[in-house]
Design an enzyme around this catalytic site. Structure first.
Site, PDB file in Angstrom:
ATOM      1  N   SER A  15       1.821  -1.370  -5.263  1.00 38.13           N
ATOM      2  CA  SER A  15       1.376   0.004  -5.440  1.00 38.13           C
ATOM      3  C   SER A  15       1.816   0.606  -6.775  1.00 38.13           C
ATOM      4  O   SER A  15       1.257   1.593  -7.223  1.00 38.13           O
ATOM      5  CB  SER A  15       1.881   0.888  -4.299  1.00 38.13           C
ATOM      6  OG  SER A  15       3.255   1.161  -4.429  1.00 38.13           O
ATOM      7  N   LYS A  19       8.008   4.943  -5.694  1.00 36.81           N
ATOM      8  CA  LYS A  19       6.829   5.717  -6.082  1.00 36.81           C
ATOM      9  C   LYS A  19       7.195   6.699  -7.187  1.00 36.81           C
ATOM     10  O   LYS A  19       8.368   6.920  -7.483  1.00 36.81           O
ATOM     11  CB  LYS A  19       6.283   6.516  -4.881  1.00 36.81           C
ATOM     12  CG  LYS A  19       5.723   5.678  -3.743  1.00 36.81           C
ATOM     13  CD  LYS A  19       4.420   5.011  -4.115  1.00 36.81           C
ATOM     14  CE  LYS A  19       3.824   4.257  -2.929  1.00 36.81           C
ATOM     15  NZ  LYS A  19       4.637   3.075  -2.556  1.00 36.81           N
TER      16      LYS A  19
END
Length: 211
Positions: free
Chosen positions: A132, A169
């Protein structure tokens, strides 16, 4: 063959310690004994303790490989000096994708040369899995070096803990809401409950080892 003077032997011990510590491979006292052929481990320990007294080494109690170079600058050549690297723990894995179970299994230690954080600030390493954060240059199998912080600035890449699950993230603040943004269009933005969210720290370095 004559006996090597104590001062000369001690300098050789220091050079061995310096080379091994800069390479991120701190030796045990017994390894020092074996390297120099000392009859007893006490002789090796005496040299190391003398180097501590001279301010050339520091000792962390309770660890078999607890010696490190003193925080004073290490002479490289001429007037060029750098601070010695720090050994930081490599702890398990972190997901760069969906949340993954936060596991802190100690895999070893990594040498980190960083002037961006203070000597008393905590750093740790984590292995990455998932894609991701691909477009931020963080790939599966990479190791991220994390500066442990209770909060970070907007836009920082973080390791965040939600319940017992961790992820990596980019953090974005939207009023009272915190969003965790991927760097891959195949993944969705996460909006965890703020009461369940804990920021473990900010990613300050990414390492990749080629086969």
């Amino acid at each position: 063959m004559g006996r090597t003077p104590t001062g000369q032997t001690r300098e050789q011990v220091f050079q061995l310690m310096r080379e091994r510590l800069l390479a991120g491979q701190p030796p045990t006292v017994r390894e020092v004994q074996e390297a120099f052929g000392f009859r007893s481990v006490q002789t090796a320990r005496a040299h190391l303790e003398a180097l501590v007294s001279e301010g050339r080494l520091e000792k962390q109690s309770g660890r078999a490989r607890g010696y490190r170079l003193a925080d004073a600058a290490v002479l490289l050549s001429g007037a060029d000096r750098i601070a010695p690297p720090r050994l930081v723990p490599l702890l398990g894995r972190v997901a760069a994708g969906a949340f993954g179970l936060a596991v802190e299994d100690l895999e070893g230690y990594l040498p980190v040369q960083s002037d961006r954080v203070g000597a008393n600030e905590e750093l740790f390493g984590l292995r990455v899995r998932g894609e991701s954060m691909r477009d931020a240059g963080i790939l599966p199998g990479d190791i991220v070096i994390v500066w442990r912080l209770p909060s970070v600035e907007d836009g920082a890449i973080v390791v965040a803990l939600v319940g017992e699950e961790a992820t990596i993230k980019r953090l974005r603040r939207r009023g009272d809401r915190i969003e965790l943004h991927p760097a891959n269009p195949d993944y969705e933005v996460m909006t965890p409950d703020p009461d369940a969210l804990q920021v473990l720290g900010r990613v300050i370095e990414v390492r990749r080892y080629l086969d």
